[in-house]
Enzyme design. Structure first.
Site, PDB file in Angstrom:
ATOM      1  N   GLN A 105      19.482   3.393 -41.895  1.00 30.96           N
ATOM      2  CA  GLN A 105      18.390   3.475 -42.702  1.00 30.96           C
ATOM      3  C   GLN A 105      17.772   4.869 -42.753  1.00 30.96           C
ATOM      4  O   GLN A 105      16.947   5.042 -43.523  1.00 30.96           O
ATOM      5  CB  GLN A 105      17.220   2.357 -41.806  1.00 30.96           C
ATOM      6  CG  GLN A 105      17.495   1.247 -41.776  1.00 30.96           C
ATOM      7  CD  GLN A 105      16.613   0.376 -40.691  1.00 30.96           C
ATOM      8  OE1 GLN A 105      15.511   0.074 -40.960  1.00 30.96           O
ATOM      9  NE2 GLN A 105      16.963   0.442 -39.519  1.00 30.96           N
ATOM     10  N   ASP A 108      18.658  11.307 -43.641  1.00 27.78           N
ATOM     11  CA  ASP A 108      19.196  12.373 -43.236  1.00 27.78           C
ATOM     12  C   ASP A 108      20.657  12.480 -43.048  1.00 27.78           C
ATOM     13  O   ASP A 108      21.576  11.507 -43.566  1.00 27.78           O
ATOM     14  CB  ASP A 108      18.706  12.622 -41.658  1.00 27.78           C
ATOM     15  CG  ASP A 108      19.360  11.994 -40.549  1.00 27.78           C
ATOM     16  OD1 ASP A 108      20.651  11.632 -40.320  1.00 27.78           O
ATOM     17  OD2 ASP A 108      18.750  11.583 -39.644  1.00 27.78           O
ATOM     18  N   HIS A 123      18.570   3.235 -47.279  1.00 28.77           N
ATOM     19  CA  HIS A 123      17.460   3.749 -48.029  1.00 28.77           C
ATOM     20  C   HIS A 123      17.486   4.972 -48.420  1.00 28.77           C
ATOM     21  O   HIS A 123      16.641   5.702 -48.582  1.00 28.77           O
ATOM     22  CB  HIS A 123      16.305   3.803 -46.569  1.00 28.77           C
ATOM     23  CG  HIS A 123      15.691   2.521 -46.161  1.00 28.77           C
ATOM     24  ND1 HIS A 123      15.293   2.448 -45.130  1.00 28.77           N
ATOM     25  CD2 HIS A 123      15.682   1.275 -46.828  1.00 28.77           C
ATOM     26  CE1 HIS A 123      14.789   1.254 -44.793  1.00 28.77           C
ATOM     27  NE2 HIS A 123      15.130   0.597 -46.082  1.00 28.77           N
ATOM     28  N   THR A 193      16.378   1.308 -33.894  1.00 31.22           N
ATOM     29  CA  THR A 193      15.539   0.835 -35.079  1.00 31.22           C
ATOM     30  C   THR A 193      14.583  -0.244 -34.631  1.00 31.22           C
ATOM     31  O   THR A 193      14.960  -0.887 -33.560  1.00 31.22           O
ATOM     32  CB  THR A 193      16.470   0.364 -36.188  1.00 31.22           C
ATOM     33  OG1 THR A 193      15.455  -0.191 -37.120  1.00 31.22           O
ATOM     34  CG2 THR A 193      17.212  -0.934 -35.521  1.00 31.22           C
ATOM     35  N   ASN A 218      18.268   0.806 -27.301  1.00 31.52           N
ATOM     36  CA  ASN A 218      16.908   1.318 -27.809  1.00 31.52           C
ATOM     37  C   ASN A 218      16.208   1.748 -26.473  1.00 31.52           C
ATOM     38  O   ASN A 218      16.590   1.248 -25.493  1.00 31.52           O
ATOM     39  CB  ASN A 218      16.073   0.041 -28.374  1.00 31.52           C
ATOM     40  CG  ASN A 218      14.883   0.501 -29.256  1.00 31.52           C
ATOM     41  OD1 ASN A 218      13.994   1.242 -28.670  1.00 31.52           O
ATOM     42  ND2 ASN A 218      14.942   0.260 -30.509  1.00 31.52           N
ATOM     43  N   ALA A 236      19.957   6.707 -27.031  1.00 35.23           N
ATOM     44  CA  ALA A 236      21.144   6.265 -27.747  1.00 35.23           C
ATOM     45  C   ALA A 236      22.176   7.538 -27.236  1.00 35.23           C
ATOM     46  O   ALA A 236      23.466   7.139 -27.107  1.00 35.23           O
ATOM     47  CB  ALA A 236      21.036   6.141 -29.247  1.00 35.23           C
TER      48      ALA A 236
HETATM   49  P1  OAD Z   1      11.228   3.298 -36.461  1.00 38.80           P
HETATM   50  O1  OAD Z   1      10.547   4.607 -35.967  1.00 38.80           O
HETATM   51  O2  OAD Z   1      10.467   2.265 -36.795  1.00 38.80           O
HETATM   52  O3  OAD Z   1      11.857   2.930 -35.013  1.00 38.80           O
HETATM   53  C1  OAD Z   1      12.692   3.835 -34.212  1.00 38.80           C
HETATM   54  C2  OAD Z   1      12.965   3.184 -32.862  1.00 38.80           C
HETATM   55  O4  OAD Z   1      14.220   3.854 -32.318  1.00 38.80           O
HETATM   56  C3  OAD Z   1      11.963   2.388 -32.163  1.00 38.80           C
HETATM   57  O5  OAD Z   1      12.402   1.278 -31.799  1.00 38.80           O
HETATM   58  C4  OAD Z   1      12.137   3.365 -30.901  1.00 38.80           C
HETATM   59  O6  OAD Z   1      12.023   2.847 -29.620  1.00 38.80           O
HETATM   60  C5  OAD Z   1      13.666   3.763 -31.166  1.00 38.80           C
HETATM   61  N1  OAD Z   1      14.127   4.917 -30.325  1.00 38.80           N
HETATM   62  C6  OAD Z   1      13.363   6.186 -30.201  1.00 38.80           C
HETATM   63  N2  OAD Z   1      14.136   7.186 -29.666  1.00 38.80           N
HETATM   64  C7  OAD Z   1      15.326   6.589 -29.342  1.00 38.80           C
HETATM   65  C8  OAD Z   1      16.245   7.001 -28.578  1.00 38.80           C
HETATM   66  N3  OAD Z   1      16.560   8.343 -28.216  1.00 38.80           N
HETATM   67  N4  OAD Z   1      17.541   6.428 -28.500  1.00 38.80           N
HETATM   68  C9  OAD Z   1      17.390   4.842 -29.049  1.00 38.80           C
HETATM   69  N5  OAD Z   1      16.406   4.489 -29.490  1.00 38.80           N
HETATM   70  C10 OAD Z   1      15.213   5.251 -29.677  1.00 38.80           C
HETATM   71  O7  OAD Z   1      12.411   3.730 -37.345  1.00 38.80           O
HETATM   72  P2  OAD Z   1      13.174   2.725 -38.124  1.00 38.80           P
HETATM   73  O8  OAD Z   1      13.443   1.490 -37.809  1.00 38.80           O
HETATM   74  O9  OAD Z   1      14.456   3.370 -38.811  1.00 38.80           O
HETATM   75  O10 OAD Z   1      12.110   3.241 -44.443  1.00 38.80           O
HETATM   76  O11 OAD Z   1      12.273   2.377 -39.418  1.00 38.80           O
HETATM   77  C11 OAD Z   1      12.587   1.882 -40.551  1.00 38.80           C
HETATM   78  C12 OAD Z   1      12.181   2.204 -41.777  1.00 38.80           C
HETATM   79  O12 OAD Z   1      10.765   2.471 -41.760  1.00 38.80           O
HETATM   80  C13 OAD Z   1      12.704   3.641 -42.230  1.00 38.80           C
HETATM   81  O13 OAD Z   1      14.251   3.597 -42.899  1.00 38.80           O
HETATM   82  C14 OAD Z   1      11.958   3.976 -43.360  1.00 38.80           C
HETATM   83  C15 OAD Z   1      10.362   3.384 -42.615  1.00 38.80           C
HETATM   84  O14 OAD Z   1       9.578   2.755 -43.527  1.00 38.80           O
HETATM   85  C16 OAD Z   1      11.997   3.840 -45.360  1.00 38.80           C
HETATM   86  O15 OAD Z   1      11.703   5.107 -45.622  1.00 38.80           O
HETATM   87  C17 OAD Z   1      12.105   2.947 -46.754  1.00 38.80           C
END
Ligand code: OAD
Length: 246
Positions: A105, A108, A123, A193, A218, A236
């Site tokens: 998603q 970058d 995305h 995610t 996660n 990760a």
């Molecule tokens: P989120 O910011 O919603 O979730 C990030 C996840 O990564 C969270 O569950 C954190 O706990 C986890 N996390 C943070 N640091 C981490 C690490 N070092 N190792 C492992 N896990 C870690 O991001 P996305 O799920 O990508 O859409 O969000 C989905 C979409 O929401 C994005 O693509 C964007 C946004 O709306 C669009 O722009 C269309």
């Protein structure tokens, strides 16, 4: 970290023929790229984006219609910060195994710069602009010196980042490629995610329905791990190098 869970995950990776890594912003968090939701390990640079701006105002067709200059400025800032970031060990681990299809998603280019060969960006990508009016014009962007608001050279439209905004549908060809990969995998790594945003999060259900094992990586428990076979809690960048061959 639970050693027996890591060993189980390693065995699943070793035995799998087709692996999909379905990733989100957490994959790039250790590179200093801000996530959208959830807590992060690092401070300032990776403070959740949603705390610093209103996504519906900026990352949406309505936001662009109302205040295109601010939207362009905000994307220029994001592009510069992605350009300054470097792939982390998690990107490199996912890039190093040729069986892995990276369905991400993230907009970058850190998986590309880590050398991953098969990447599906559901995305879109920050590295291109396209015509918002839909004439089909698409052009690469200098990430180190990103453009401000500019007109399409082919039609009266404006150029915008080649990403999916709130309220927009996912590009059908890319979505189809993602669905096909998820329906054909026998292991899905769900990495960094929150799995809250649909339809992308539905790819996990597609993999599960196809019989794939689901391994969640996660920093936070719960969330994406609803019906995972295995949940590995931690960064990760520390977990993935130990469970892949990279
Ligand atoms: P989120 O910011 O919603 O979730 C990030 C996840 O990564 C969270 O569950 C954190 O706990 C986890 N996390 C943070 N640091 C981490 C690490 N070092 N190792 C492992 N896990 C870690 O991001 P996305 O799920 O990508 O859409 O969000 C989905 C979409 O929401 C994005 O693509 C964007 C946004 O709306 C669009 O722009 C269309």
């Amino acid at each position: 970290m639970n050693e027996s869970d890591l060993a189980r995950a390693r065995a699943l990776v070793t035995e799998a023929a087709r692996i999909v890594a379905f990733s989100g912003a957490g994959l790039s968090a250790e590179s200093g790229v801000a996530t959208f939701r959830g807590a992060t390990r690092d401070s300032d640079a990776s403070a959740p984006l949603w705390t610093r701006f209103d996504p519906a105002r900026l990352a949406s067709p309505e936001g662009f219609a109302t205040d295109p200059e601010t939207v362009a400025e905000w994307y220029a800032e994001r592009r510069r910060s992605v350009q300054a970031a470097r792939p982390n060990p998690a990107h490199r681990a996912l890039a190093s195994d040729g069986r892995i299809v990276n369905v991400t998603q993230n907009v970058d280019d850190l998986l590309h710069r880590a050398g991953a060969s098969h990447i599906v960006q559901v995305h879109g990508t920050l590295t291109f602009d396209r015509c918002h009016r839909g004439c089909g014009y698409r052009t690469p962007v200098d990430m180190a010196d990103p453009p401000g608001l500019r007109r399409c050279p082919q039609c009266p439209g404006r150029l915008r980042p080649d990403v999916v905004w709130f309220g927009e549908t996912l590009p059908p060809d890319v979505w189809e490629e993602a669905v096909d990969a998820c329906a054909a995998c026998d292991l899905m790594l769900v990495v960094g995610t929150s799995a809250e945003v649909y339809p992308a999060a539905g790819l996990i259900d597609i993999a599960r329905a196809a019989g794939a094992a689901i391994v969640v990586v996660n920093t936070e428990a719960g969330g994406a791990a609803g019906t995972a076979d295995l949940e590995l809690i931690g960064p990760a960048g520390e977990i993935l190098p130990t469970i892949t061959d990279g």
